[in-house]
Scaffold this active site. Structure first.
Site, PDB file in Angstrom:
ATOM      1  N   SER A  85      22.949   5.140 -46.784  1.00 29.35           N
ATOM      2  CA  SER A  85      22.834   6.550 -46.401  1.00 29.35           C
ATOM      3  C   SER A  85      22.424   6.674 -44.932  1.00 29.35           C
ATOM      4  CB  SER A  85      21.862   7.281 -47.316  1.00 29.35           C
ATOM      5  OG  SER A  85      22.345   7.264 -48.640  1.00 29.35           O
ATOM      6  N   HIS A  86      21.291   7.272 -44.696  1.00 28.45           N
ATOM      7  CA  HIS A  86      20.845   7.555 -43.325  1.00 28.45           C
ATOM      8  C   HIS A  86      19.993   6.435 -42.730  1.00 28.45           C
ATOM      9  CE1 HIS A  86      17.669   8.768 -46.074  1.00 28.45           C
ATOM     10  NE2 HIS A  86      16.830   8.455 -45.095  1.00 28.45           N
TER      11      HIS A  86
END
Length: 168
Positions: A85-86
């Site tokens: 993800s991030h």
């Protein structure tokens, strides 16, 4: 986790094997993000699915929501997305999708449990192990009723390695 530290191909394979064991019958789809570790983790993921006797579809590089859409569209048993993800570059991870194309709920995810066992011989039943290859059996296995009460049908993966390796 950090690839090469808390996340390895072996860790990914064990996690996905547990998922494949509790997912409904059918194909499991797998996608990944564009990180350098993606191909290595994808090989582990698809290998674990195959080792569980399941069919997998390699979606290649795909956004996380796309994996869910494809799982639902193909009426697959579930999906695995390799993504951090991030999180920054050294990280990667796994997201598991239910047949509905949504990331597993916490309750469903709890069924995909990896249990660390200090001495698997005290947990497995004699029929679950390579008994003939053990030089010093301790005969202290749980009976089926106690085993089922403790693990309630969840997947048990012994991760102790070492001398217990023949039992795993």
């Amino acid at each position: 986790g950090i690839v090469g530290e808390s996340l390895s191909a072996e860790t990914a394979a064990r996690y996905v094997a547990a998922f494949a064991a509790v997912a409904p019958p059918g194909t499991i789809c797998g996608g990944r993000d564009g990180r350098d570790s993606g191909p290595m983790l994808a090989a582990a993921v698809h290998g674990a699915i195959a080792a569980a006797g399941r069919t997998s579809i390699d979606l290649g590089v795909a956004p996380t929501p796309t994996v869910g859409v494809i799982v639902r569209h193909l009426r697959a048993a579930g999906g695995v997305q390799i993504t951090a993800s991030h999180n920054p570059h050294p990280y990667n991870g796994l997201k598991l999708f239910a047949a509905e194309g949504r990331v597993l709920t916490q309750a469903a995810g709890q069924k995909v449990r990896i249990v660390s066992a200090a001495n698997p011989r005290r947990l497995y039943r004699p029929s679950d192990v390579a008994w003939d290859t053990v030089s010093e059996p301790d005969n202290a296995f749980m009976d089926d009723d106690h085993f089922n009460a403790l693990f309630d049908g969840d997947v048990l993966i012994g991760v102790s390695g070492g001398p217990a390796g023949p039992l795993e």
